[in-house]
Design a protein around this motif. Sequence first.
Motif, short mmCIF file in Angstrom:
data_model
loop_
_atom_site.label_atom_id
_atom_site.label_comp_id
_atom_site.label_asym_id
_atom_site.label_seq_id
_atom_site.Cartn_x
_atom_site.Cartn_y
_atom_site.Cartn_z
N GLY A 1 26.62 19.75 -8.54
CA GLY A 1 26.78 20.82 -7.57
C GLY A 1 26.20 20.51 -6.21
O GLY A 1 26.29 21.33 -5.30
N ALA A 2 25.59 19.32 -6.04
CA ALA A 2 24.99 18.94 -4.76
C ALA A 2 26.03 18.28 -3.85
O ALA A 2 27.13 17.92 -4.30
CB ALA A 2 23.83 17.98 -4.99
N ALA A 3 25.67 18.11 -2.59
CA ALA A 3 26.60 17.56 -1.60
C ALA A 3 26.71 16.04 -1.69
O ALA A 3 27.57 15.45 -1.04
CB ALA A 3 26.16 17.96 -0.20
N ALA A 4 25.86 15.40 -2.47
CA ALA A 4 25.87 13.95 -2.63
C ALA A 4 25.38 13.63 -4.04
O ALA A 4 24.73 14.46 -4.68
CB ALA A 4 24.99 13.27 -1.58
N PRO A 5 25.69 12.43 -4.55
CA PRO A 5 25.19 12.07 -5.88
C PRO A 5 23.66 12.10 -5.93
O PRO A 5 23.00 11.53 -5.06
CB PRO A 5 25.73 10.65 -6.08
CG PRO A 5 26.91 10.56 -5.18
CD PRO A 5 26.57 11.40 -3.99
N VAL A 6 23.11 12.76 -6.92
CA VAL A 6 21.67 12.87 -7.09
C VAL A 6 21.32 12.39 -8.50
O VAL A 6 21.77 12.97 -9.49
CB VAL A 6 21.17 14.31 -6.89
CG1 VAL A 6 19.66 14.39 -7.13
CG2 VAL A 6 21.51 14.81 -5.49
#
Length: 305
Positions: free
Chosen positions: A201-206
């Motif tokens: 759900g984040a804007a970049a891979p975490v």
Amino acid sequence: MVDEKDPDRLGLRAVELVSSGKADILVKGKMNTSDFLRAVLNKEVGLRTGRQLNVLTCYDVPTEPKLFFITDGGMTIAPTLADKVEILHNAVPVLHHMGIAEPKIAILAANEKPSPKMPATMDAKALCEMAAAGELPAGIYEGPIAFDVAMRPEAAAEKGIASRVSGDVDLFLVPNIETGNCLGKSIGYFGHCQTAGIVVGAAAPVVMSSRAASIEGKVTSIAWAILACGAEALRPGGRLVYSTCTILPEENEQVTEAFLQAHPEFERIAFTLPLPIGTCDGQLTLWPQRHGTDGFYICRMRRKD
């Protein structure tokens, strides 16, 4: 390399690099999980998208026949029914992208009988009704279901429960963060397994592995995130090369095979190296005893037109 001397700003500085486009992937190191997630959720430079953020953890237990996943053991403290709907909308598509077309989902509770005195059982019943109505991502949902029944068909039989997921669960949805945290760490400790955690759900891979995770687990998590990031950035017809300085299949062939299953728009393509190696059919492992070099793996892929 960024030399940030203030320990209170480490996570925030890393998130700033990703949100500004100077880095592509955020990886948790030795930071406490709550400090790491606080930086991810920062209102000014964090990686919010308007969607709920959840932790999805993958477990590779030597005694189990396949990988399985648990959510959300690291982000949502006491999820409501609406929260659980969002968690499933975040997590289940990840399994679809990994090639699991119809994942089997166990909605955990302490008892299989819905009771207003045990809210988690009522939520599980409601979620299964939503799934039957087509309101949740495709999968086989079952709940409320206790962990022993979800893991052991024998336990289901002993309790007289006809289950379609028992012994073959892909995803466990836990009722609260305490259950997910304790269950996940217990599996890791007693099961002697490798884990890989990501924030969905984040804007970049975490990538969010435990501080106690093995080097192999962390490297595998990072490798998968790199592939996912590269896939999104590549134009049709573009080439993607995945290469490692290792001969371990779980960091090489298994990673690229999972990637290709999740991304059917990619295919392996042949490449040529200097003689005596010559032309290779899409992937190659260089062996020290055979090629007189360190151990290497190379896979060349192309995004289809």
